[in-house]
Scaffold this active site. Structure first.
Site, PDB file in Angstrom:
ATOM      1  N   SER A 109     -29.404  85.733   1.139  1.00  7.28           N
ATOM      2  CA  SER A 109     -27.943  85.844   1.161  1.00  7.28           C
ATOM      3  C   SER A 109     -27.454  87.262   1.443  1.00  7.28           C
ATOM      4  CB  SER A 109     -27.346  85.344  -0.157  1.00  7.28           C
ATOM      5  OG  SER A 109     -27.664  86.219  -1.216  1.00  7.28           O
ATOM      6  N   LYS A 146     -24.894  90.031  -4.734  1.00  4.37           N
ATOM      7  CA  LYS A 146     -23.865  90.018  -3.693  1.00  4.37           C
ATOM      8  C   LYS A 146     -23.141  91.362  -3.691  1.00  4.37           C
ATOM      9  CE  LYS A 146     -24.126  85.544  -2.589  1.00  4.37           C
ATOM     10  NZ  LYS A 146     -25.462  85.307  -3.116  1.00  4.37           N
TER      11      LYS A 146
END
Length: 192
Positions: A109, A146
């Protein structure tokens, strides 16, 4: 039927989950959880970004030679083949020993930020996260890595650095805890 071994028997074997034929397909390992959630109809976000978290234990000094000259991306000069001093990797990577952890990555990700599967992140829990820091966050009791985006006083969300992954905007009732800030990435370049 007494003493019969092997072969098909009525009622034996796996029970089908679907009322139709199924087919085996290959999918990227990093997307398995996402696909399972889709197939089971789970609308709750699941994250599979963190493989492990380990507290650092810099019990020994690990010094490596530090070249006195910076290296250009081209061919280095043989005349600059000497070492000026050493660098203690613990001192270089760890600012607060009691609050520093190594986190192993389990998804792609954050690929476009240079973070890939099996990379190890140095995470400092004592640093206050700021806009655009890469963070380890805890959402619904699951860890994710993230980029933290802060817009105004109340709008905080997490940005994936790979277009194949969704950004995370909190839904009603969800809470986000910033667990720590990523300070370094340890990445192997040579296959073992």
């Amino acid at each position: 039927m007494v003493g019969q071994r092997g072969g098909s028997r009525d009622g034996a074997g796996r029970k089908p989950l679907y009322d139709e034929p199924t087919k085996v397909i290959r999918v990227p390992e990093s997307r398995i959880l996402e696909i399972k959630n889709y197939l089971t109809g789970s609308n709750k976000a699941k994250f599979n970004d963190v493989a492990s978290i380990t507290l650092v234990n810099p019990s020994s000094v690990m010094s490596i030679p530090l070249a006195s000259e910076k290296v250009a991306a081209g061919f280095p000069s043989p005349a600059q083949d000497y070492v000026d001093k050493t660098l203690d990797m613990n001192e270089h990577l760890i600012k607060n020993e009691a609050a520093t952890f190594v986190v192993r990555v389990a998804s792609l990700s954050m690929r476009d930020a240079g973070i890939e599967i099996d990379d190890e992140l140095i995470v400092d829990r004592s640093i206050e996260a700021k806009h655009e820091d890469i963070v380890i966050a805890l959402i619904d009791n699951e860890f994710t890595v993230k980029r933290l985006m802060i817009e105004g006083d109340d709008n905080r969300w997490l940005k994936a650095e790979n277009p194949e992954y969704s950004d995370i905007h909190l839904q009603d009732g969800q809470e986000m805890l910033i667990w720590g800030v990523v300070t370094f990435v340890i990445k192997p370049f040579r296959k073992r």
